[in-house]
Design an enzyme around this catalytic site. Sequence first.
Site, short mmCIF file in Angstrom:
data_model
loop_
_atom_site.label_atom_id
_atom_site.label_comp_id
_atom_site.label_asym_id
_atom_site.label_seq_id
_atom_site.Cartn_x
_atom_site.Cartn_y
_atom_site.Cartn_z
N SER A 1 32.34 -44.15 83.58
CA SER A 1 32.64 -44.37 84.99
C SER A 1 34.12 -44.69 85.10
O SER A 1 34.75 -45.10 84.13
CB SER A 1 31.81 -45.53 85.55
OG SER A 1 32.28 -45.93 86.82
N TYR B 1 28.18 -53.77 85.61
CA TYR B 1 28.31 -52.34 85.37
C TYR B 1 29.57 -52.03 84.58
O TYR B 1 29.55 -51.23 83.63
CB TYR B 1 28.33 -51.62 86.72
CG TYR B 1 28.23 -50.11 86.64
CD1 TYR B 1 27.03 -49.49 86.32
CD2 TYR B 1 29.34 -49.31 86.91
CE1 TYR B 1 26.93 -48.10 86.27
CE2 TYR B 1 29.25 -47.93 86.86
CZ TYR B 1 28.05 -47.33 86.54
OH TYR B 1 27.96 -45.96 86.50
#
Length: 317
Positions: free
Chosen positions: A164, A176
Amino acid sequence: MWLYLAVLLGLYYLLRWFRERQVVSHLQDKFVFITGCDSGFGNQLARQLDLRGLRVLAGCLTEQGAEQLRNQTSDRLQTVILDVTKTESIAAATEWVKECVGDRGLWGLVNNAGIFHSHGYAEWIKIETYRDTLRVNLIGVIEVTLSMLPLVRKAQGRIVNVSSILGRIAFFGAVYSCSKYGVEAFSDILRRELQHFGVKVSMVEPGYFRTAMTDWQKFSEIMKQIWKETPAHIKETYGQKFFDAYHDLMKQGLLSCSTNLNLVTDCMEHALTSVHPRTRYSAGWDAQFFFVPLSYLPTSLADYILTRSWPKPAQAV
């Protein structure tokens, strides 16, 4: 001087464009295993590669997701139920893949399965949520890769790990971001260790895209529940006004997510089919023209740009 540099830069990009256009031969004989194919990037990539003629082996968490995918694709595509948090599920999927590919080995492994629990500030999130996220997004990637690595090495194939932009520059979602920084490190090490075996490792770093993980209604509900369960002394530190402002800030960001998932899946496909895949793919205009350049700035300047519009907690000093 500037003209000379411009010519050199132009020649570099021309050479890179030419190299990256070279396609691997006999793609119709290549097997690719993808995790997380129930929805989102994995689902779209499975359908995309199936149309391209590759032999797709799709790992789905649910039978419903597997059935829907089979109904949308050709008979070449096969599915298996896979829970990347369970060792026995990974072992069973590996044996199934081994039977499917035979002596040819596994050309491509795409670690796409992931969860997104970034619904608040770091100290609002329970430690169990950190563990659960790391178990899926990082440990799952590592365990699936190590289990299937002999098959990939046999084919001198590709490993594509979905990271990401939050694995490149951390500014939101501690849970995350931690997991994706781990994916980046694991991928870098794999790439260097496996180069002598003809295995190439790529990372795809998407920006903000609209998938089931970034659905605003669901995101908002979870965010409010997390805030409700946050200890009182922490809530007093931030204040309700801060939460409301932060909630609105998240809403603006997630509602502006790109709906063009092809920007991501095209990068994955290129990493699997190009003779010369890239090490990193920044997928999405926000990733390419804002977040990646931002990651090269001095930390203090990047901090200012990222946080200048953030609300201030009630007990800020």
